[in-house]
Design an enzyme around this catalytic site. Structure first.
Site, short mmCIF file in Angstrom:
data_model
loop_
_atom_site.label_atom_id
_atom_site.label_comp_id
_atom_site.label_asym_id
_atom_site.label_seq_id
_atom_site.Cartn_x
_atom_site.Cartn_y
_atom_site.Cartn_z
N GLU A 75 -29.47 -9.28 -21.81
CA GLU A 75 -28.65 -8.12 -22.06
C GLU A 75 -28.45 -7.87 -23.56
O GLU A 75 -28.61 -6.75 -24.02
CB GLU A 75 -27.28 -8.33 -21.37
CG GLU A 75 -26.27 -7.24 -21.62
CD GLU A 75 -26.65 -5.93 -20.96
OE1 GLU A 75 -27.69 -5.88 -20.29
OE2 GLU A 75 -25.91 -4.94 -21.14
N ASP A 76 -28.13 -8.92 -24.28
CA ASP A 76 -27.80 -8.74 -25.70
C ASP A 76 -29.01 -8.75 -26.60
O ASP A 76 -29.06 -8.05 -27.61
CB ASP A 76 -26.86 -9.86 -26.16
CG ASP A 76 -25.47 -9.68 -25.58
OD1 ASP A 76 -25.21 -8.62 -24.99
OD2 ASP A 76 -24.66 -10.61 -25.71
N ASP B 97 -18.26 -17.05 -16.58
CA ASP B 97 -18.40 -16.15 -17.73
C ASP B 97 -17.09 -15.40 -17.95
O ASP B 97 -16.54 -15.35 -19.05
CB ASP B 97 -19.56 -15.18 -17.43
CG ASP B 97 -19.79 -14.18 -18.54
OD1 ASP B 97 -19.65 -14.56 -19.72
OD2 ASP B 97 -20.13 -13.02 -18.22
N ASP C 202 14.74 -20.44 -7.82
CA ASP C 202 15.66 -21.28 -7.09
C ASP C 202 14.99 -22.04 -5.96
O ASP C 202 15.61 -22.43 -5.00
CB ASP C 202 16.81 -20.44 -6.54
CG ASP C 202 18.10 -21.23 -6.53
OD1 ASP C 202 18.11 -22.31 -7.15
OD2 ASP C 202 19.06 -20.78 -5.90
MN MN Z 1 -21.21 -13.75 -21.15
#
Ligand code: MN
Length: 764
Positions: free
Chosen positions: A122-123, A185, A305
């Site tokens: 993804e990154d 994650d 309580d």
């Molecule tokens: Mn991640």
């Protein structure tokens, strides 16, 4: 929306472009990175955390697998190089932390590799093919599943959207490990949410409460569930969380004496009874306290309580023995005892619950359970499966949703609600539905096998009706394509497009089917109306009339006569051949004439009109739209009936015609009563059979007798069989009516050579 608090987003500096401007944190981190003499060495912080991970893993993974973990780490570290979390840490610290959480759950080697690699695709644009090449297809598939889940956008806060999202998430994650890694994650992201802006924190916290906490609960991961809820509460309502946690801290101090006293007394009683037990005071989570206050509109003091304790014993039998000891020590509250050991909860939870009256009258809630019951209570059915798998790591490799479901069966096999439970889980994990997105990220649930046309009609009827093409995930696809969970579906429309009847052969939803049918019918209706209007206008034109001449009163009278509710309905009837334009036109003519003369309608009145409403009067001037049946050749004076064949106009039969009778049995509703107008004017065809003795000039003499009586001979046929003494002549004559025919018959019979003359009846 990215649920990735650690990602520095576009600010992350790719290593190939060192000249970019960096934030102070990035510069610091880079400096730290460059500090060691060896340039190839990975970040020191990350290396340390890997050591911790490997340490944990060596406890349950085979030694040769640790090298695989190291390889995955190195690959991920290289991919994330130069990327930092919002906290300023190198990005790789996040996947390592996620892998550590997975290690706590004793997930297998492949799952841990996937955890380390989960953000690379993804990154950092690492492709599926690269992952397959380096780590094999299973790890690549796990990463792919996680990447897909990350891409899902959840923008809508509606309740059912959240539910759909959960189901879709579960459905997409065919391998249960994907969900577990995803939860790890999310857990780590929630733990490190502090570095984000308040707005982002709140959004991610809301999503966690809506989506991930319920999934953890569903899977029985109770510890994860509670932590996600508490973190979610903390970040979505920071002020309330702060106030409440302060109150709890204070209350805890006040309560400690009492809790310690009860723990001491109870521990001793259990030991005296020879029951080896561990005893704990239970703390409620902040979120559960908050919820209870909200739900029951109670004050904090009131909610606090209640004192909770947990007793953990080795054997099931010990649970009941411990219960006896507790009940002897403190008085049990009536109606507060529950045996979840004999009758487990649906999610597999087992324990004895009892509430006792404490020293100062405060209620003491006790849970009594065995070690293994405790594991299930904390980590649910997943725990059972995780522990089992931990004993034989090989088994983990083939773990799929199906195997997981099987393990649920193992746990539930003595539970009479097992079947029901499995059904519930199955619905969640392998739903008979696909979950797809609109381009605006709305989620729609459709039955499996649904197509873009089903999708379009599910969004809006107009969208369905105007569909011409569809894009799925950006690509044009045939409209009959089966949709899959996660597909983003976009419908291409054209304003004047109409549904295609072929769609009925592949749509899956009842909604699409009925909408298509309705629209097709409506458009057919519209066409019929236009045609009917044209036919009627033309018929009126022949009488030098025009539709515009009818005012509202005229129209309602006409509709009353025709039995239609609207003008359009009447037009449609004409267009479909249910009514004859010429007859309607003549009716209009009569109405208009009647208005002028103030006769017909005034005499008849609306009531009397009703009697003749369904009876059409024939006057012989209807033209081609009225057909006189060839089988029985009705003529004025005959009792007649009208058959309205679809698109055929009106066919007039004699009432005793055998063809008519057969047709009537088949289509009883297609008939209308007919009568003859007093002003009827022929000619009408009729069949005549005349039997004559054979002789010269017979036909000529008959013909002249017939024409002397004003009847035309349209056709004659003779059975000319040689040697026969008599022959039959069959005529088709044109006559005005029955009386005219009778005159003709009388004249024919007057001839001596005629032995028989009769009108031809329809043969059955
Ligand atoms: Mn991640």
């Amino acid at each position: 929306m990215q649920t990735r608090p650690g990602s520095a987003g576009s600010g992350a500096a790719p290593r190939s472009r060192p000249a970019v401007r960096r934030s102070p944190e990035q510069r610091a981190a880079l400096a730290a990175l460059q500090e060691p003499a060896a340039p190839a060495a990975p970040d020191r912080t990350a290396a340390v955390s890997l050591a911790g991970l490997l340490d944990r893993l060596s406890g349950y993974l085979p030694a040769q697998d640790l090298q695989l973990i190291r390889d995955a780490y190195r690959f991920a570290d290289a991919a994330h190089l130069g990327q930092y979390r919002a906290s300023g840490e190198p990005y790789i610290s996040h996947p390592v932390a996620v892998a550590e959480i997975c290690a706590e759950w004793k997930l297998d080697t492949q799952a841990l590799m996937a955890a380390l690699l989960h953000d690379t695709a993804e990154d950092k644009g690492i492709t599926q093919a690269e992952l397959v090449e380096h780590f094999g297809s299973t790890v690549a598939l796990l990463v792919d599943g996680l990447t897909k889940l990350d891409k899902i956008r959840f923008s809508n806060r509606e309740e059912n959207q959240a539910e759909s999202f959960r189901k879709m998430l579960l459905a997409m994650a065919r391998d249960i490990r994907v969900i577990l890694i995803k939860l790890a994650d999310r857990l780590h992201n929630m733990r490190t949410l502090g570095a984000m802006t308040p707005e982002k924190r709140r959004r991610i916290a809301d999503e966690t409460m809506d989506i991930y906490a319920p999934i953890a609960y569903r899977l029985g991961l109770n510890q994860v569930y509670r932590e996600l809820q508490d973190l979610g509460f903390q970040h979505s309502h920071p002020m309330r969380h702060a106030v409440l946690s302060q109150a709890v801290r204070v209350a805890r101090g006040n309560r400690r004496d009492l809790v310690d006293r009860i723990l001491a007394v109870t521990t001793k009683s259990l030991a005296d009874a020879g029951i080896p037990a561990q005893l704990y005071g239970r703390e409620k989570t902040l979120y559960s306290i908050y919820r209870k206050m909200q739900r029951k509109h109670r004050s904090f003091a009131h909610v606090q309580d209640v004192f909770g304790f947990r007793v953990i014993v080795p054997e099931v039998l010990d649970c009941y023995r411990a219960l006896g000891v507790l009940h002897a020590q403190y008085k049990p509250m009536p109606g507060k005892f529950e045996d979840f050991i004999a009758i487990p909860k649906l999610n597999g939870y087992q324990s004895l619950h009892t509430t006792l009256v404490g020293p100062t009258g405060v209620p003491l809630e006790f849970q009594i359970r065995t070690e293994s019951m405790h594991r299930v209570a904390e980590s649910g059915v997943a725990a059972h499966w995780l522990y089992k798998a931990g004993e034989s790591p090989d088994a983990m490799a083939q773990v799929t949703t199906a195997a997981w479901l099987q393990s649920l069966l193992d746990i539930q096999n003595e539970n009479r609600d097992a079947a029901e439970f499995i059904e519930t889980v199955k619905v969640d994990l392998a739903p008979d539905a696909v979950y797809v997105f609109t381009p605006k990220s709305r989620i729609l649930a459709l039955p499996r096998g649904a197509t873009p046309v089903d999708f379009a009609y599910a969004v809006h009827t107009d969208l369905g009706n105007q569909t011409v093409a569809a894009r799925v995930n950006g690509e044009l696809v045939p409209l009959r394509t089966d949709l899959r969970s996660g597909d983003v579906v976009e419908i291409v429309t054209a304003p004047h497009s109409r549904p295609n009847p072929n769609w009925l052969s592949f749509v899956r939803t009842g909604r699409a089917r009925s909408k298509i049918r309705h629209e097709l019918k409506a458009s057919q209706q519209a066409e019929s109306q236009a045609l009917g209007r044209r036919l009627l206008s033309r018929a009126l034109q022949q009488q030098e009339l025009h539709l515009d001449e009818l005012d509202n009163a005229q129209w309602s009278r006409l509709l009353h006569w025709s039995g239609n509710r609207t003008q359009d309905e009447l037009f449609a009837d004409i267009g479909l051949g249910k009514r004859v334009a010429e007859i309607v036109a003549r009716r209009i003519q009569m109405q208009l004439a009647a208005v002028d003369q103030r006769t017909l309608e005034e005499h008849a009145g609306p009531g009397a009109e009703g009697a003749s409403r369904d009876t059409l009067q024939l006057d012989g001037s209807e033209g081609a739209s009225v057909h006189y049946a060839d089988c029985c050749h009705p003529i004025p004076g005959d009792a007649v009936l009208g058959y309205l064949g679809k698109g055929e106009g009106l066919t007039v039969h004699q009432q005793d015609c055998p063809h008519a009778r057969r047709l009537f049995q088949k289509h009883p509703r297609s008939w209308i009563d007919l009568s003859w107008s007093p002003a009827v004017s022929g000619p009408f065809q009729v069949g005549l059979s005349v039997v004559v003795s054979n002789g010269k000039g017979v036909l000529a003499r008959l013909a002249s007798a017939i024409s002397e009586h004003d009847a035309d001979i349209l056709h004659v046929r003779m059975d000319d069989e040689a040697g026969q003494p008599t022959i039959e002549l069959r005529f088709i004559l044109a006559v005005r009516d029955r009386k005219h025919l009778a005159d003709v018959l009388r004249a024919v019979r007057a001839h001596k050579f005629v032995s028989r003359a009769a009108r031809i009846k329809a043969r059955s």
